[in-house]
Design a protein around this motif. Structure first.
Motif, PDB file in Angstrom:
ATOM      1  N   ARG A 237       0.822  -1.203   0.000  1.00 26.63           N
ATOM      2  CA  ARG A 237       0.000   0.000   0.000  1.00 26.63           C
ATOM      3  C   ARG A 237       0.860   1.258   0.000  1.00 26.63           C
ATOM      4  N   VAL A 238       1.922   1.228   0.801  1.00 28.31           N
ATOM      5  CA  VAL A 238       2.835   2.373   0.842  1.00 28.31           C
ATOM      6  C   VAL A 238       3.451   2.605  -0.532  1.00 28.31           C
ATOM      7  N   ALA A 239       3.890   1.507  -1.173  1.00 28.90           N
ATOM      8  CA  ALA A 239       4.510   1.620  -2.497  1.00 28.90           C
ATOM      9  C   ALA A 239       3.504   2.126  -3.532  1.00 28.90           C
ATOM     10  N   ALA A 240       2.284   1.558  -3.516  1.00 31.82           N
ATOM     11  CA  ALA A 240       1.265   1.974  -4.480  1.00 31.82           C
ATOM     12  C   ALA A 240       0.881   3.433  -4.281  1.00 31.82           C
ATOM     13  N   LYS A 241       0.799   3.862  -3.023  1.00 33.27           N
ATOM     14  CA  LYS A 241       0.457   5.259  -2.728  1.00 33.27           C
ATOM     15  C   LYS A 241       1.549   6.195  -3.221  1.00 33.27           C
ATOM     16  N   ALA A 250       6.002   7.504 -10.920  1.00 30.61           N
ATOM     17  CA  ALA A 250       5.225   6.793 -11.946  1.00 30.61           C
ATOM     18  C   ALA A 250       5.904   6.889 -13.304  1.00 30.61           C
ATOM     19  N   LEU A 251       6.401   8.062 -13.654  1.00 29.67           N
ATOM     20  CA  LEU A 251       7.097   8.236 -14.926  1.00 29.67           C
ATOM     21  C   LEU A 251       8.360   7.391 -14.972  1.00 29.67           C
ATOM     22  N   LEU A 252       9.082   7.364 -13.859  1.00 29.33           N
ATOM     23  CA  LEU A 252      10.323   6.582 -13.797  1.00 29.33           C
ATOM     24  C   LEU A 252      10.039   5.102 -14.003  1.00 29.33           C
ATOM     25  N   GLY A 253       8.954   4.604 -13.386  1.00 28.87           N
ATOM     26  CA  GLY A 253       8.580   3.203 -13.561  1.00 28.87           C
ATOM     27  C   GLY A 253       8.204   2.886 -14.992  1.00 28.87           C
ATOM     28  N   ALA A 254       7.451   3.777 -15.636  1.00 26.53           N
ATOM     29  CA  ALA A 254       7.051   3.564 -17.030  1.00 26.53           C
ATOM     30  C   ALA A 254       8.263   3.582 -17.954  1.00 26.53           C
ATOM     31  N   ILE A 255       9.175   4.519 -17.731  1.00 20.66           N
ATOM     32  CA  ILE A 255      10.397   4.609 -18.542  1.00 20.66           C
ATOM     33  C   ILE A 255      11.225   3.337 -18.415  1.00 20.66           C
ATOM     34  N   GLN A 256      11.389   2.885 -17.182  1.00 19.91           N
ATOM     35  CA  GLN A 256      12.176   1.673 -16.946  1.00 19.91           C
ATOM     36  C   GLN A 256      11.554   0.464 -17.632  1.00 19.91           C
ATOM     37  N   SER A 257      10.249   0.308 -17.520  1.00 21.54           N
ATOM     38  CA  SER A 257       9.571  -0.838 -18.124  1.00 21.54           C
ATOM     39  C   SER A 257       9.688  -0.819 -19.645  1.00 21.54           C
ATOM     40  N   LEU A 258       9.523   0.362 -20.250  1.00 24.63           N
ATOM     41  CA  LEU A 258       9.611   0.481 -21.707  1.00 24.63           C
ATOM     42  C   LEU A 258      11.010   0.148 -22.205  1.00 24.63           C
ATOM     43  N   PHE A 259      12.022   0.669 -21.524  1.00 26.54           N
ATOM     44  CA  PHE A 259      13.386   0.428 -21.997  1.00 26.54           C
ATOM     45  C   PHE A 259      13.807  -1.027 -21.756  1.00 26.54           C
ATOM     46  N   GLU A 260      13.601  -1.513 -20.540  1.00 24.21           N
ATOM     47  CA  GLU A 260      14.034  -2.879 -20.231  1.00 24.21           C
ATOM     48  C   GLU A 260      13.236  -3.907 -21.019  1.00 24.21           C
ATOM     49  N   GLY A 261      11.954  -3.647 -21.257  1.00 22.62           N
ATOM     50  CA  GLY A 261      11.172  -4.560 -22.089  1.00 22.62           C
ATOM     51  C   GLY A 261      11.740  -4.653 -23.486  1.00 22.62           C
ATOM     52  N   SER A 262      12.132  -3.512 -24.058  1.00 19.76           N
ATOM     53  CA  SER A 262      12.756  -3.501 -25.382  1.00 19.76           C
ATOM     54  C   SER A 262      14.115  -4.192 -25.343  1.00 19.76           C
ATOM     55  N   MET A 263      14.837  -3.988 -24.250  1.00 17.54           N
ATOM     56  CA  MET A 263      16.164  -4.588 -24.124  1.00 17.54           C
ATOM     57  C   MET A 263      16.088  -6.116 -24.071  1.00 17.54           C
ATOM     58  N   MET A 375      18.659   8.198 -10.892  1.00 15.21           N
ATOM     59  CA  MET A 375      17.321   8.786 -10.790  1.00 15.21           C
ATOM     60  C   MET A 375      16.487   8.076  -9.741  1.00 15.21           C
ATOM     61  N   ARG A 376      16.625   6.744  -9.651  1.00 18.03           N
ATOM     62  CA  ARG A 376      15.878   6.018  -8.617  1.00 18.03           C
ATOM     63  C   ARG A 376      16.321   6.456  -7.227  1.00 18.03           C
ATOM     64  N   SER A 377      17.626   6.678  -7.046  1.00 20.60           N
ATOM     65  CA  SER A 377      18.117   7.099  -5.737  1.00 20.60           C
ATOM     66  C   SER A 377      17.594   8.484  -5.356  1.00 20.60           C
ATOM     67  N   GLN A 378      17.261   9.302  -6.352  1.00 14.55           N
ATOM     68  CA  GLN A 378      16.763  10.644  -6.100  1.00 14.55           C
ATOM     69  C   GLN A 378      15.261  10.681  -5.828  1.00 14.55           C
ATOM     70  N   TYR A 379      14.491   9.843  -6.522  1.00 11.80           N
ATOM     71  CA  TYR A 379      13.040   9.995  -6.525  1.00 11.80           C
ATOM     72  C   TYR A 379      12.286   8.946  -5.703  1.00 11.80           C
ATOM     73  N   ILE A 380      12.858   7.762  -5.493  1.00 11.96           N
ATOM     74  CA  ILE A 380      12.127   6.707  -4.791  1.00 11.96           C
ATOM     75  C   ILE A 380      12.341   6.851  -3.292  1.00 11.96           C
ATOM     76  N   PRO A 381      11.270   6.894  -2.485  1.00 12.67           N
ATOM     77  CA  PRO A 381      11.415   7.046  -1.031  1.00 12.67           C
ATOM     78  C   PRO A 381      12.077   5.827  -0.400  1.00 12.67           C
ATOM     79  N   ASN A 390      10.430  -3.390  -7.282  1.00 17.39           N
ATOM     80  CA  ASN A 390       9.838  -4.640  -7.765  1.00 17.39           C
ATOM     81  C   ASN A 390       8.486  -4.407  -8.414  1.00 17.39           C
ATOM     82  N   PHE A 391       7.760  -3.373  -7.978  1.00 14.65           N
ATOM     83  CA  PHE A 391       6.533  -2.984  -8.671  1.00 14.65           C
ATOM     84  C   PHE A 391       6.844  -2.606 -10.109  1.00 14.65           C
ATOM     85  N   PHE A 392       7.959  -1.904 -10.314  1.00 11.41           N
ATOM     86  CA  PHE A 392       8.359  -1.501 -11.661  1.00 11.41           C
ATOM     87  C   PHE A 392       8.566  -2.707 -12.577  1.00 11.41           C
TER      88      PHE A 392
END
Length: 458
Positions: A237-241, A250-263, A375-381, A390-392
């Motif tokens: 719940r904390v992660a989803a919130k 949310a943008l960081l997660g989408a970017i990561q999924s798009l790039f790694e999926g292509s990779m 970027m993850r170290s800057q933006y993820i709590p 892992n949600f990403f």
């Protein structure tokens, strides 16, 4: 055409060497001896963990085929691995925030060692169990270690900017040099010494055991949310919130999924792209060339992140656009050049162009990893770092499973075209991330340029 491979490999080697040897004081950041010791300890462990992974990679498919399984059976084993990473891996990885990141890293070692042991059995059910354990291990590899590093780095009071040094060097070694050495060593065990296709997995288990021992004796424990009242559902719940309430995450997660999926799609497709008519290509040598290209990218990233400008959010837009163009090459060459029709011949002219493009894509991968880590170290709590990471991976694993299941349903050019579109989308989202981050940055924040911080005075 063999000379072509040697030329590409030689040029890349020379460029990497020049970049590493030509560093000036402007490209280096003054750090403390305590940080250097901490960084080197992490790099040793991370390199061993990646070696345990890379030793297995070249021979997983080959081992299954040696046991007599066909492409469909092997495909289901691979799908089980990614599915396990999505389901069980997300749960186990999320427990790292609550139960401890050091414990999660040790769990990675144990899970992967057990997965290696299952490779000795030709029974399909045992191999399936191994793939499930491997999927759990993969989730931990790409979340627990980074989470432990960021938390420990901050806990010891090191400059946040120094994280970039550890990230870039970890990718340079773990995803570059170690990958090349692991591939060559695995080839030595199987082909030159004749120990059979299980030997690399035994070597991987030994390397992982050594790394686990170092973790147990030299790492301290750290946690995410220390609240005793939060169970696993509470962590989710904390992660989803956090993802829902912060557009940057949310943008960081989408970017990561798009790039790694292509990779990961590229990993499945580069062989048929370069040899559509079973052309005779040196797979091991090309793999080493790709890893060398990744080392080049991480070296470039190290230089970029050693300066205040350009910012990560800015230059990554260009990286994603270049990546999209390189994966569009198979579509373009198929239209303009076509492929050879002679089976068993050497790589075609179109294939040579694609190889150069693929090397460029791998260089982009080398830039991507340390940059996304920063970027993850800057933006993820901190309190839910492993859980969010892992949600990403959930949309990533769904995407890869779908691709694996339908890999024969679409022409290869369609698959590459789809990846190219995803990478262009990643560039657009990266632009949005930069705009949001700049708009939310307080005006009173000091400059983040190394050595140029302005003192906050009344």
């Amino acid at each position: 055409m063999e000379m072509f491979y040697y030329i590409v490999f030689g040029v890349l080697s020379a460029v990497v060497a020049v970049l590493e040897l030509s560093r000036t004081s402007k490209d280096r950041v003054a750090t403390s001896s305590a940080f250097t010791s901490f960084k080197n300890n992490y790099l040793v462990v991370y390199s061993l963990m990646m070696a345990g992974d890379w030793l297995q990679g070249p021979y997983v498919y080959y081992l299954y085929s040696q046991y007599g399984f066909d492409k469909g059976d092997i495909g289901r084993l691979f799908i089980a691995g990614f599915g396990s990473s999505m389901l069980f891996g997300t749960i186990v990885g999320s427990l790292a925030d609550k139960q401890g990141r050091r414990r999660a890293c040790i769990t990675y070692c144990i899970s992967y060692i057990l997965s290696c042991i299952t490779k000795h059995s030709p029974q399909y059910k045992i191999l399936m169990l191994g793939r499930i354990l491997g999927g759990i291990a993969t989730s931990l590899l790409f979340s627990a270690f980074e989470s432990w590093l960021v938390a420990e780095h901050n806990k010891r009071g090191f400059d946040p900017q120094w994280l970039s040094l550890t990230f870039s060097k970890a990718i340079f070694l773990g995803n570059g040099l170690v990958a090349i050495i692991s591939g060559l060593f695995a080839n030595l065990l199987v082909d030159n010494l004749g120990f059979g296709p299980v030997a690399p997995f035994d070597a991987a288990a030994c390397v992982l055991a050594i790394g686990m021992a170092i973790i147990m004796f030299s790492w301290t424990e750290n946690y995410g949310d220390p609240s005793e009242s939060k169970d696993l559902i509470g962590q989710f719940r904390v992660a989803a919130k956090a993802i829902a309430s912060d557009e940057k995450i949310a943008l960081l997660g989408a970017i990561q999924s798009l790039f790694e999926g292509s990779m990961y799609t590229f990993v499945f497709l580069w062989t048929p792209a370069l040899s559509p008519n079973e052309e005779d290509i040196p797979h091991g040598f090309i793999f080493a060339t790709f890893m060398l290209s990744s080392m080049l990218g991480s070296s470039i990233a190290s230089r970029l992140m050693a300066h205040a400008k350009p910012k990560v959010e800015s230059y990554m837009q260009i990286v994603f656009i270049v990546s999209a163009l390189t994966l569009l090459l198979p579509v373009v060459t198929n239209i303009l050049v076509g492929s050879s029709t002679e089976k068993g011949s050497s790589i075609s002219f179109g294939g040579s162009i694609q190889l150069l493009g693929f090397c460029t894509f791998e260089a982009c991968v080398g830039i991507f990893w340390p940059s996304i880590m920063k970027m993850r170290s800057q933006y993820i709590p901190e309190e839910a770092r492993s859980t969010i990471m892992n949600f990403f991976r959930i949309p990533l694993n769904i995407f890869v499973c779908v691709v694996l299941y339908n890999v024969n349903a679409f022409p290869i050019t369609i698959m590459f075209g789809m990846c190219s579109i995803f990478l262009f989308m990643a560039s657009v989202l990266q632009r949005r991330l930069m705009v949001v981050a700049e708009s939310q940055k307080p005006n009173w924040m000091p400059s983040d340029k190394f050595g140029d911080e302005e003192p906050l005075t009344a």
